[in-house]
Every structure is written in structure tokens, then in C-alpha cells.
Design a protein around this motif. Sequence first.
Motif, short mmCIF file in Angstrom:
data_model
loop_
_atom_site.label_atom_id
_atom_site.label_comp_id
_atom_site.label_asym_id
_atom_site.label_seq_id
_atom_site.Cartn_x
_atom_site.Cartn_y
_atom_site.Cartn_z
N ALA A 1 8.90 -0.67 1.95
CA ALA A 1 8.17 0.18 0.82
C ALA A 1 9.34 1.02 0.33
N GLY A 2 10.39 1.22 0.79
CA GLY A 2 11.47 1.84 0.36
C GLY A 2 11.28 3.52 0.66
N ILE A 3 10.35 3.80 1.60
CA ILE A 3 10.15 5.26 2.28
C ILE A 3 10.96 5.33 3.34
N SER A 4 11.73 6.68 3.16
CA SER A 4 12.60 7.15 4.26
C SER A 4 11.81 8.06 5.25
N CYS B 1 0.79 -1.19 0.13
CA CYS B 1 0.02 -0.03 -0.01
C CYS B 1 0.83 1.45 0.08
N LEU B 2 2.15 1.11 0.56
CA LEU B 2 3.01 2.39 0.86
C LEU B 2 3.77 2.56 -0.37
N THR B 3 4.34 1.68 -0.98
CA THR B 3 5.19 1.79 -2.16
C THR B 3 4.72 3.00 -3.18
N GLY B 4 5.77 3.76 -3.65
CA GLY B 4 5.52 4.79 -4.49
C GLY B 4 5.01 6.05 -3.82
N HIS B 5 4.83 6.17 -2.58
CA HIS B 5 4.60 7.30 -1.98
C HIS B 5 5.89 8.26 -1.46
N ASP B 6 5.77 9.56 -1.23
CA ASP B 6 7.19 10.59 -1.01
C ASP B 6 7.10 10.17 0.59
N ALA C 1 5.77 -4.01 12.84
CA ALA C 1 5.38 -4.26 11.84
C ALA C 1 5.33 -2.78 10.99
N LEU C 2 4.80 -1.86 11.39
CA LEU C 2 4.52 -0.31 10.90
C LEU C 2 5.86 0.03 10.33
N ILE C 3 7.06 -0.02 11.23
CA ILE C 3 8.32 0.43 10.75
C ILE C 3 8.72 -0.30 9.82
N ALA C 4 8.60 -1.78 9.97
CA ALA C 4 9.11 -2.65 8.87
C ALA C 4 8.43 -2.37 7.60
N GLY C 5 7.30 -2.12 7.51
CA GLY C 5 6.23 -1.79 6.19
C GLY C 5 6.92 -0.53 5.43
N VAL C 6 7.05 0.28 6.34
CA VAL C 6 7.68 1.50 5.75
C VAL C 6 9.01 1.50 5.17
N LYS C 7 9.88 0.63 5.67
CA LYS C 7 11.08 0.43 5.28
C LYS C 7 11.10 -0.55 4.01
N THR D 1 15.84 3.99 18.41
CA THR D 1 16.99 3.07 17.86
C THR D 1 16.91 2.98 16.47
N GLU D 2 16.20 3.52 15.89
CA GLU D 2 16.01 3.34 14.22
C GLU D 2 16.86 4.29 13.54
N LYS D 3 17.73 3.61 12.96
CA LYS D 3 18.92 4.06 12.04
C LYS D 3 18.54 4.52 10.65
N GLU D 4 17.68 3.62 10.07
CA GLU D 4 17.32 3.90 8.70
C GLU D 4 16.26 4.91 8.18
#
Length: 207
Positions: free
Chosen positions: A91-94, A59-64, A83-89, A139-142
Motif C-alpha cells: 500500500a506504500g505506507i511506511s 483497503c490501506l492505500t492512501g492512509h498516513d 501477509a499483514l506486513i506485505a499488505g502495508v508495504k 528483520t524488517e528494513k522497509e
Amino acid sequence: MKIALIGATGYVGSKLLPEALARGHHITAIAKNPETLPQHELLTSLCADVTDTHALSECLTGHDQVISAFNPGTDPFGSGVRALIAGVKKAGISRFLTVGGAGSLRLPSGGRVIDQPDFPAEWKAGALLTIAFLDLLHTEKELDWVFLSPSALLVPGERTGKYRVGKDDLLIDADGKSHISLEDYAVAMLDEAEKPQHHRERFTVGY
């Protein structure tokens, strides 16, 4: 921008959505019951469970960027926020902005809001879970994450477009009140989305 809004039908999300649409952003609203969302030419509504990392990432892929109004206080084991944090990552969204709480903010005495004797007992468990979410983000580095804490009182009211910004200390006005309307909290969140001022940190807004 293309913004994914998680929890678009909730207490805060339902105010973030019209603010974002009014600014002309293309919004993908993600909710458990998307059929309750309004029709709008800039709005796409999707149903997704934040605990399903794979489905969420699709769902998140392609968003800014992602704005999350998911309530960590309803996530007793922390599986949702992880799971939310993992899903955002995935999807390649920073850029990840999230609705936070006021419980971890400091008072002039140096203590936290949540540790005060008059802190409502019925809110404490949820506030502790929200604080745990903030600790996890630290603790999140990405991700380029932002945790936006409201003032002590966050209720429906007027959209003035004006607010003060703080970092880790509770904002208190000249009358001794700590408050901000949901509408102005939404203004602050979208201001941060459009013109980033904070990176990998918490900040707070109030009058």
C-alpha cells in the motif's frame, strides 16, 4: 491524519477506535465484522482478511499510517502477520504501529516474563507467537514499525491520560504491580501515532 485501524472490533482495537476518533482523525476501521462498528462521521468501516495481501493493501492505500490490533496469538503458522506486513508495504505506507504483548519483556532478574513459573499456561502459546512476530519485525528494513507492549495486566479501566514509558523491561509500580488500563494503553498508542518517539523498535507503557 488518515489512519487505518486493523482489528477495530477486538479487545484492544475497540478501545483504540474511540480514542482515535475523539482526537479528530479520519479512521478506516478494518474488521471481519464491520457491521458491529458504530456510525461516526470520521469513520469508514471495511471488511478485509489480513491474510489476503492484495485485498488488504487496497483497503490501506492512501492512509498516513496503519495501527494494527491483529492478534498474532491466533495466527499459528504466521501467515497472517507476514501477509499483514506485505499488505502495508504494498500500500506504500511506511509507518506501522502494532499492539504487542508483555511476554518478551524482561524482569529485574534478567529473565523474560513468559519464562516465569507462574506465567499462565493457557496464554503461553499465544505469547510465543506474539514474540515471533516481534522477532520478524526486527528483520524488517522497509517499514518504520513500532511494537507497543502493555504491562503484565491490561484490562478495562479508567482513562487517566497518564502512563510511564519503558523499552524492554517490564514496568512495575510502587506497589509491585505491573498494569495499565486499556483506555490508557490506547492513549499511549495514539500519542505515538501523533508524535512519533520510536522507530523500528519495541517500547512498553504502564503505571
